[in-house]
Enzyme design. Structure first.
Site, PDB file in Angstrom:
ATOM      1  N   CYS A   7       0.800  -1.118  -0.156  1.00 28.33           N
ATOM      2  CA  CYS A   7      -0.001   0.036  -0.160  1.00 28.33           C
ATOM      3  C   CYS A   7       0.860   1.189  -0.199  1.00 28.33           C
ATOM      4  O   CYS A   7       1.692   1.623   0.996  1.00 28.33           O
ATOM      5  CB  CYS A   7      -0.683  -0.285   1.242  1.00 28.33           C
ATOM      6  SG  CYS A   7      -1.948   1.438   1.369  1.00 28.33           S
ATOM      7  N   THR A  10      -0.292   6.470  -3.069  1.00 24.27           N
ATOM      8  CA  THR A  10      -1.170   6.734  -4.246  1.00 24.27           C
ATOM      9  C   THR A  10      -1.805   5.417  -4.762  1.00 24.27           C
ATOM     10  O   THR A  10      -3.131   5.423  -4.593  1.00 24.27           O
ATOM     11  CB  THR A  10      -0.445   7.160  -5.437  1.00 24.27           C
ATOM     12  OG1 THR A  10       0.447   8.504  -5.106  1.00 24.27           O
ATOM     13  CG2 THR A  10      -1.364   7.366  -6.752  1.00 24.27           C
ATOM     14  N   ASN A  11      -1.309   4.285  -4.813  1.00 25.61           N
ATOM     15  CA  ASN A  11      -1.866   3.021  -5.405  1.00 25.61           C
ATOM     16  C   ASN A  11      -1.821   1.841  -4.319  1.00 25.61           C
ATOM     17  O   ASN A  11      -0.593   1.875  -3.497  1.00 25.61           O
ATOM     18  CB  ASN A  11      -1.343   2.664  -6.510  1.00 25.61           C
ATOM     19  CG  ASN A  11      -1.823   3.481  -7.622  1.00 25.61           C
ATOM     20  OD1 ASN A  11      -2.983   3.966  -7.708  1.00 25.61           O
ATOM     21  ND2 ASN A  11      -1.029   4.021  -8.523  1.00 25.61           N
ATOM     22  N   GLY A 107      10.143   3.776   6.288  1.00 28.07           N
ATOM     23  CA  GLY A 107       8.968   3.479   5.554  1.00 28.07           C
ATOM     24  C   GLY A 107       9.100   1.906   5.317  1.00 28.07           C
ATOM     25  O   GLY A 107      10.098   1.316   4.747  1.00 28.07           O
ATOM     26  N   ASP A 109       7.793   0.211   2.891  1.00 32.40           N
ATOM     27  CA  ASP A 109       8.249  -0.212   1.531  1.00 32.40           C
ATOM     28  C   ASP A 109       9.627  -0.125   1.298  1.00 32.40           C
ATOM     29  O   ASP A 109      10.152  -0.880   0.495  1.00 32.40           O
ATOM     30  CB  ASP A 109       7.398   0.845   0.479  1.00 32.40           C
ATOM     31  CG  ASP A 109       7.891   2.331   1.049  1.00 32.40           C
ATOM     32  OD1 ASP A 109       8.049   2.717   2.265  1.00 32.40           O
ATOM     33  OD2 ASP A 109       8.072   3.127  -0.011  1.00 32.40           O
ATOM     34  N   ARG A 110      10.351   0.675   2.083  1.00 37.82           N
ATOM     35  CA  ARG A 110      11.806   0.811   1.995  1.00 37.82           C
ATOM     36  C   ARG A 110      12.606  -0.389   2.605  1.00 37.82           C
ATOM     37  O   ARG A 110      13.637  -1.134   1.802  1.00 37.82           O
ATOM     38  CB  ARG A 110      12.407   2.009   2.450  1.00 37.82           C
ATOM     39  CG  ARG A 110      11.753   3.201   1.860  1.00 37.82           C
ATOM     40  CD  ARG A 110      12.048   4.457   2.601  1.00 37.82           C
ATOM     41  NE  ARG A 110      13.269   4.970   2.266  1.00 37.82           N
ATOM     42  CZ  ARG A 110      14.090   5.856   2.475  1.00 37.82           C
ATOM     43  NH1 ARG A 110      13.605   6.553   3.503  1.00 37.82           N
ATOM     44  NH2 ARG A 110      15.011   6.247   1.980  1.00 37.82           N
ATOM     45  N   THR A 132       4.885   7.942  -4.927  1.00 39.75           N
ATOM     46  CA  THR A 132       4.516   9.223  -4.594  1.00 39.75           C
ATOM     47  C   THR A 132       5.910  10.098  -4.367  1.00 39.75           C
ATOM     48  O   THR A 132       5.820  11.152  -4.612  1.00 39.75           O
ATOM     49  CB  THR A 132       3.540   9.141  -3.401  1.00 39.75           C
ATOM     50  OG1 THR A 132       2.526   7.984  -3.815  1.00 39.75           O
ATOM     51  CG2 THR A 132       2.897  10.558  -3.267  1.00 39.75           C
ATOM     52  N   THR A 184       4.333  25.804 -23.177  1.00 40.92           N
ATOM     53  CA  THR A 184       4.445  25.681 -21.387  1.00 40.92           C
ATOM     54  C   THR A 184       4.439  24.225 -21.169  1.00 40.92           C
ATOM     55  O   THR A 184       5.063  23.897 -20.184  1.00 40.92           O
ATOM     56  CB  THR A 184       3.199  26.327 -21.014  1.00 40.92           C
ATOM     57  OG1 THR A 184       3.032  27.950 -21.550  1.00 40.92           O
ATOM     58  CG2 THR A 184       3.179  26.786 -19.533  1.00 40.92           C
TER      59      THR A 184
HETATM   60  N1  LIG Z   1       1.800   3.377 -15.568  1.00 31.84           N
HETATM   61  C1  LIG Z   1       1.921   4.495 -15.161  1.00 31.84           C
HETATM   62  N2  LIG Z   1       2.041   5.508 -15.963  1.00 31.84           N
HETATM   63  C2  LIG Z   1       2.010   6.813 -15.458  1.00 31.84           C
HETATM   64  N3  LIG Z   1       1.912   7.249 -14.210  1.00 31.84           N
HETATM   65  C3  LIG Z   1       1.926   6.214 -13.210  1.00 31.84           C
HETATM   66  C4  LIG Z   1       2.001   4.666 -13.768  1.00 31.84           C
HETATM   67  N4  LIG Z   1       1.678   4.084 -12.618  1.00 31.84           N
HETATM   68  C5  LIG Z   1       1.874   4.821 -11.537  1.00 31.84           C
HETATM   69  N5  LIG Z   1       1.705   6.078 -12.244  1.00 31.84           N
HETATM   70  C6  LIG Z   1       1.903   7.340 -11.210  1.00 31.84           C
HETATM   71  O1  LIG Z   1       2.928   7.594 -10.593  1.00 31.84           O
HETATM   72  C7  LIG Z   1       2.971   7.822  -9.350  1.00 31.84           C
HETATM   73  C8  LIG Z   1       3.588   6.812  -8.399  1.00 31.84           C
HETATM   74  O2  LIG Z   1       2.477   5.646  -8.322  1.00 31.84           O
HETATM   75  P1  LIG Z   1       2.758   4.504  -7.472  1.00 31.84           P
HETATM   76  O3  LIG Z   1       4.318   3.870  -7.907  1.00 31.84           O
HETATM   77  O4  LIG Z   1       1.741   3.526  -7.646  1.00 31.84           O
HETATM   78  O5  LIG Z   1       2.709   5.268  -6.026  1.00 31.84           O
HETATM   79  P2  LIG Z   1       2.925   4.666  -4.435  1.00 31.84           P
HETATM   80  O6  LIG Z   1       3.423   3.385  -4.632  1.00 31.84           O
HETATM   81  O7  LIG Z   1       3.468   5.806  -3.890  1.00 31.84           O
HETATM   82  O8  LIG Z   1       1.427   4.550  -4.261  1.00 31.84           O
HETATM   83  C9  LIG Z   1       1.712   8.091  -9.058  1.00 31.84           C
HETATM   84  O9  LIG Z   1       1.346   9.578  -9.214  1.00 31.84           O
HETATM   85  C10 LIG Z   1       0.912   7.379  -9.986  1.00 31.84           C
HETATM   86  O10 LIG Z   1      -0.304   8.129 -10.638  1.00 31.84           O
HETATM   87  C1  LIG Z   2       9.112   8.014   1.883  1.00 26.21           C
HETATM   88  C2  LIG Z   2       7.605   7.469   1.716  1.00 26.21           C
HETATM   89  C3  LIG Z   2       6.849   8.571   1.855  1.00 26.21           C
HETATM   90  C4  LIG Z   2       7.465   7.042   0.155  1.00 26.21           C
HETATM   91  O1  LIG Z   2       6.287   6.240  -0.076  1.00 26.21           O
HETATM   92  P1  LIG Z   2       5.456   6.136  -1.342  1.00 26.21           P
HETATM   93  O2  LIG Z   2       6.124   6.995  -2.197  1.00 26.21           O
HETATM   94  O3  LIG Z   2       5.873   4.624  -1.639  1.00 26.21           O
HETATM   95  O4  LIG Z   2       4.234   6.244  -1.044  1.00 26.21           O
HETATM   96  C5  LIG Z   2       7.433   6.140   2.825  1.00 26.21           C
HETATM   97  O5  LIG Z   2       8.551   5.428   2.786  1.00 26.21           O
HETATM   98  C6  LIG Z   2       7.485   6.914   4.208  1.00 26.21           C
HETATM   99  O6  LIG Z   2       6.527   7.420   4.515  1.00 26.21           O
HETATM  100  N1  LIG Z   2       8.590   6.698   4.827  1.00 26.21           N
HETATM  101  C7  LIG Z   2       8.801   7.142   6.259  1.00 26.21           C
HETATM  102  C8  LIG Z   2      10.122   7.936   6.533  1.00 26.21           C
HETATM  103  C9  LIG Z   2      11.218   6.873   5.995  1.00 26.21           C
HETATM  104  O7  LIG Z   2      11.314   6.000   5.234  1.00 26.21           O
HETATM  105  O8  LIG Z   2      12.376   7.446   6.636  1.00 26.21           O
HETATM  106  K   LIG Z   3       8.650   5.478  -3.232  1.00 22.99           K
END
Ligand SMILES: Nc1ncnc2c1ncn2[C@@H]1O[C@H](COP(=O)(O)OP(=O)(O)O)[C@@H](O)[C@H]1O
Ligand SMILES: CC(C)(COP(=O)(O)O)[C@@H](O)C(=O)NCCC(=O)O
Ligand SMILES: [K+]
EC number: 2.7.1.33
Length: 257
Positions: A7, A10-11, A107, A109-110, A132, A184
């Site tokens: 999770c 964004t997604n 985080g 995810d990291r 994100t 632009t």
């Molecule tokens: N295939 C894609 N093409 C364009 N934008 C994308 C694609 N997949 C995700 N994104 C965009 O990339 C960004 C990061 O998405 P994602 O990796 O799913 O983020 P997170 O893991 O933080 O939820 C978001 O702004 C999302 O809308």
């Molecule tokens: C840096 C992040 C916002 C990235 O999240 P994501 O872009 O995958 O949604 C996430 O890993 C987070 O909330 N980290 C906490 C602080 C840290 O990792 O040090």
């Molecule tokens: K990230």
């Protein structure tokens, strides 16, 4: 079968595994208010569509949004009668403990990316995750996460320009034909795209210099494919890196608890 849930801000991505065998990926936007019942309705519709009959026995969750975990726990409990492993919680073991400042909550995810990179490619890696936020996760030679870099995400940067400047429109990211934009939208895309190419190159070079060793760069995340077109940025691109990391951490917990 294992249901792995990643999770992001964004997604939210679900993937289903039958042992080592990958079955499918399902993606939805992240909303903390989505209920367990709503998750199940969405999940059931899609697995039926793909003709999969999931017999989920295990669930593992990594969430950068703490509030969504409650409803995902209820979802796992109500529909699969199982208690999920949640990365970052004390009862979820990690193959390697992070070495960061005391009190830092990395985080999840990291941590998952670091576990995945080490499992697939060994130590001394930089994982660049274009989500994100754009994160750089540094993996030591023994597999531990030892810190990194957090930069604003690509779409976040474009959105910030639009929000802050009255004359700048909402723009989708794309690789511009030229650096010098003649309208632009092209100017904004150039600033963000080539700005990010520079950011990735500079940060990776500085990480390697600071650690005084060669390091492979692994890219993942929604927007990584866009930057893959730009030469020399990454050694490897793996869109399933975070999901693989969740299976690694799940297996580690099975073997060690
Ligand atoms: N295939 C894609 N093409 C364009 N934008 C994308 C694609 N997949 C995700 N994104 C965009 O990339 C960004 C990061 O998405 P994602 O990796 O799913 O983020 P997170 O893991 O933080 O939820 C978001 O702004 C999302 O809308
Ligand atoms: C840096 C992040 C916002 C990235 O999240 P994501 O872009 O995958 O949604 C996430 O890993 C987070 O909330 N980290 C906490 C602080 C840290 O990792 O040090
Ligand atoms: K990230």
């Amino acid at each position: 079968m294992l249901l792995a849930i990643d999770c992001g801000n964004t997604n939210t991505v679900f993937s289903i595994w039958d042992g080592e065998k990958f079955l499918c990926t399902l993606r939805t936007s992240t909303h903390h208010a989505r209920t367990a019942d709503a998750y199940f309705t969405w999940f059931k519709t899609l697995v039926d569509h793909y003709g999969i009959k999931p017999d989920i026995t295990d669930v593992i969750i990594s969430s950068t949004v703490p509030r969504v975990v409650f409803n995902l726990r209820v979802f796992a409990d109500r529909f699969f009668n199982c208690r999920p492993l949640v990365v970052g919680k004390p009862d979820c073991l990690l193959p390697h403990l992070p070495r960061v400042d005391e009190g830092t909550i990395v985080g999840p995810d990291r941590l998952v990316n670091a576990a995945a990179a080490f499992d697939r490619h060994g130590g001394n890696k930089i994982v660049v995750d274009f989500g994100t936020a754009t994160t750089f996760d540094v993996v030591d030679d023994d597999g531990a996460y030892v810190g990194g870099v957090i930069a604003p995400g690509v779409n976040l940067s474009l959105e910030a320009l639009h929000m802050a400047a009255a004359a700048l429109p909402h723009v989708d990211i794309a690789k511009p034909q030229a650096v010098i934009g003649t309208n632009t939208v092209a100017c904004m895309q150039s600033g963000v795209f080539w700005g990010y190419v520079g950011l990735v190159k500079e940060i990776c070079a500085r990480i390697k210099a600071e650690r005084d060793r060669p390091m492979q760069v692994i890219a993942t995340g929604g927007l990584a494919p866009l930057f893959q077109q730009s030469d020399d940025l990454f050694d490897v691109f793996e869109d399933d890196l975070t999901m693989h990391g969740l299976t690694v951490i799940h297996r580690f917990n099975k073997e060690n608890t």
